[in-house]
Design a protein around this motif. Structure first.
Motif, short mmCIF file in Angstrom:
data_model
loop_
_atom_site.label_atom_id
_atom_site.label_comp_id
_atom_site.label_asym_id
_atom_site.label_seq_id
_atom_site.Cartn_x
_atom_site.Cartn_y
_atom_site.Cartn_z
N VAL A 1 6.03 -14.12 -50.89
CA VAL A 1 5.80 -13.10 -51.92
C VAL A 1 4.34 -13.10 -52.35
CG1 VAL A 1 6.45 -12.27 -54.21
CG2 VAL A 1 8.19 -13.24 -52.70
N ALA A 2 3.75 -14.29 -52.53
CA ALA A 2 2.34 -14.37 -52.90
C ALA A 2 1.46 -13.75 -51.82
CB ALA A 2 1.94 -15.83 -53.14
N GLY A 3 1.78 -14.02 -50.56
CA GLY A 3 1.01 -13.43 -49.47
C GLY A 3 1.11 -11.92 -49.44
N ALA A 4 2.33 -11.39 -49.69
CA ALA A 4 2.51 -9.94 -49.71
C ALA A 4 1.73 -9.31 -50.85
CB ALA A 4 4.00 -9.61 -49.84
N LEU A 5 1.75 -9.94 -52.02
CA LEU A 5 1.02 -9.40 -53.16
C LEU A 5 -0.49 -9.47 -52.94
CD1 LEU A 5 3.14 -10.88 -56.10
CD2 LEU A 5 3.03 -8.49 -55.37
N LEU A 6 -0.96 -10.57 -52.33
CA LEU A 6 -2.38 -10.69 -52.03
C LEU A 6 -2.82 -9.61 -51.05
CD1 LEU A 6 -2.87 -14.56 -51.71
CD2 LEU A 6 -4.00 -13.04 -53.36
N LEU B 1 15.09 -14.82 -48.39
CA LEU B 1 14.93 -14.89 -49.83
C LEU B 1 13.80 -13.99 -50.33
CD1 LEU B 1 16.46 -16.44 -52.03
CD2 LEU B 1 14.66 -18.18 -51.97
N GLY B 2 12.57 -14.28 -49.92
CA GLY B 2 11.43 -13.53 -50.45
C GLY B 2 11.49 -12.04 -50.18
N LEU B 3 11.61 -11.66 -48.89
CA LEU B 3 11.60 -10.25 -48.51
C LEU B 3 12.76 -9.47 -49.11
CD1 LEU B 3 10.51 -7.86 -46.92
CD2 LEU B 3 11.74 -8.71 -44.90
N CYS C 1 14.60 -10.00 -51.74
CA CYS C 1 14.49 -9.90 -53.20
C CYS C 1 13.46 -8.85 -53.59
CB CYS C 1 14.15 -11.25 -53.81
SG CYS C 1 15.49 -12.47 -53.71
N MET C 2 12.36 -8.78 -52.85
CA MET C 2 11.36 -7.75 -53.09
C MET C 2 11.94 -6.35 -52.82
SD MET C 2 8.03 -9.58 -51.35
CE MET C 2 6.94 -8.18 -51.64
N LEU C 3 12.73 -6.24 -51.76
CA LEU C 3 13.35 -4.95 -51.43
C LEU C 3 14.31 -4.52 -52.53
CD1 LEU C 3 14.12 -5.39 -47.61
CD2 LEU C 3 12.19 -4.22 -48.68
N MET C 4 15.05 -5.48 -53.10
CA MET C 4 15.98 -5.13 -54.16
C MET C 4 15.26 -4.59 -55.39
SD MET C 4 18.54 -7.33 -56.54
CE MET C 4 17.32 -7.18 -57.86
N VAL C 5 14.14 -5.21 -55.75
CA VAL C 5 13.37 -4.74 -56.90
C VAL C 5 12.89 -3.31 -56.68
CG1 VAL C 5 11.31 -5.13 -58.31
CG2 VAL C 5 12.70 -7.07 -57.59
N LYS C 6 12.44 -3.01 -55.47
CA LYS C 6 11.99 -1.66 -55.16
C LYS C 6 13.16 -0.67 -55.22
CE LYS C 6 9.01 -0.80 -51.97
NZ LYS C 6 7.86 -0.36 -52.76
N ALA C 7 14.32 -1.09 -54.72
CA ALA C 7 15.49 -0.20 -54.72
C ALA C 7 15.96 0.11 -56.13
CB ALA C 7 16.62 -0.83 -53.90
N MET C 8 15.77 -0.82 -57.06
CA MET C 8 16.23 -0.66 -58.42
C MET C 8 15.61 0.54 -59.12
SD MET C 8 18.54 -2.77 -59.61
CE MET C 8 18.24 -2.69 -61.37
N LYS C 9 14.49 1.04 -58.62
CA LYS C 9 13.83 2.19 -59.25
C LYS C 9 14.64 3.46 -59.12
CE LYS C 9 9.13 0.39 -58.62
NZ LYS C 9 7.78 0.64 -58.03
N HIS C 10 15.54 3.50 -58.15
CA HIS C 10 16.28 4.74 -57.88
C HIS C 10 17.79 4.55 -57.86
CE1 HIS C 10 12.45 6.63 -56.94
NE2 HIS C 10 12.18 5.60 -56.17
N LEU C 11 18.27 3.37 -58.26
CA LEU C 11 19.70 3.10 -58.29
C LEU C 11 20.08 2.54 -59.65
CD1 LEU C 11 20.12 1.28 -54.83
CD2 LEU C 11 20.66 3.67 -55.34
N SER C 12 21.32 2.77 -60.03
CA SER C 12 21.81 2.17 -61.27
C SER C 12 22.08 0.69 -61.04
CB SER C 12 23.10 2.86 -61.73
OG SER C 12 24.16 2.56 -60.83
N ALA C 13 22.11 -0.08 -62.13
CA ALA C 13 22.36 -1.52 -62.02
C ALA C 13 23.73 -1.81 -61.38
CB ALA C 13 22.24 -2.17 -63.40
#
Length: 298
Positions: free
Chosen positions: A51-56, A224-226, A228-240
């Protein structure tokens, strides 16, 4: 006209994420010497590195530092919940069976829907409640013949596992509450750091071979890392509740990969229950009823 709507892309991301989560069991079956706490430590460490590498790569050092600092209270809460999920899932597996752990985790959609109604004031569509109930029945049927007796060591494991759906529900509500203005992908990094730091104190002496490190790096990056990042992005357009329901694909696919990769032939109950879960997920997404307005992020 786009080939896929934002909602459809989010659904695709939430199919990919639990598919990647579901490979944990079959990969850990091939470990040589790494044990529970040590597995959690290395998996969390490699997740943090990914995740740190992706953000960097996306933001640079200054941008990543600024984003992490701007998380706020909800971001820290999300990071703590990620950490609870990372730790308790693996610890529970050392205290009880995979079946017991997964059946406890399957209450997550119900908890998420309740918190979304209570805290976010979301109107939960009747079809979603129906899908949650059907999915729970399907998962229960999948493991009806493999559930261990609830007592002694197994009871402790199931109590630890119960922290996972609670943390997952709280995490989803925190992400939704933060809204578009806060990027909570760095919260996955915080969760990985918290988890690795906590496990470092109890994981020694380390016994991990290079073979195991390769497996754990794969898990940390892609299990784990990838996702979880995808889930956070998906949350912008889906209900909990929608995200929580789709995440049940992890429970459905886990036995499949164990069959294909470790020779564990699924029982008839697993196949029948899995079909019920798939039907519930498809019904919730394709039902002709109008999607409630609260299903999109405010």
């Amino acid at each position: 006209m786009p080939l896929m709507t934002s909602h459809q892309r989010a659904i695709l991301l939430m199919i990919i994420a639990p598919t990647l989560w579901s490979i944990a069991g079959v990969f850990t079956r091939h470990l040589d010497s790494a044990q529970g706490f040590e597995v959690t430590f290395w998996r969390s460490l490699f997740s943090g590195i990914f995740v740190a590498g992706a953000l960097l790569y996306q933001q640079g050092l200054r941008g990543m530092t600024r984003t992490v600092r701007s998380l706020g209270g909800l971001g820290v809460l999300s990071g703590l919940m990620w950490s609870v999920m990372f730790v308790c899932f693996m610890v529970a597996l050392t205290r009880t069976t995979v079946a017991n752990t997964l059946i406890v985790m399957s209450v997550s959609p119900l908890l998420t829907a309740f918190l979304a109604w209570l805290i976010l004031k979301e109107r939960i569509a009747p079809r979603t409640w129906l899908a949650i109930a059907a999915a729970f029945v399907g998962i229960s049927w999948m493991f009806v013949n493999s559930m261990s007796e609830v007592g002694g060591k197994h009871l402790v494991g199931m109590m630890i596992a119960s922290a996972v759906p609670v943390a997952a529900a709280v995490n989803l509500i925190a992400i939704k509450r933060a809204g578009h203005g806060v990027d909570l992908i760095p919260a996955v990094l915080l969760g990985s750091v918290f988890s690795a730091g906590l496990m470092l104190a109890v994981a020694s002496p380390f016994q991990t071979s290079l073979h195991d490190l390769a497996i754990l790096a794969t898990l940390g990056f892609f299990q784990l890392g990838l996702p979880c990042m995808l889930m956070v992005k998906a949350m912008k357009h889906l209900s909990a509740p929608e995200v929580s329901l789709l995440a049940l694909l992890e429970v459905l696919l886990g036995p499949l990969w164990a069959w294909l990769g470790a020779g564990e032939v699924p029982a008839q109950e697993t196949l029948i229950g899995g079909a019920v879960v798939v039907a519930a997920l498809v019904f919730n997404e394709l039902a002709p009823a109008r999607r409630p307005r609260s299903a999109t992020l405010q």
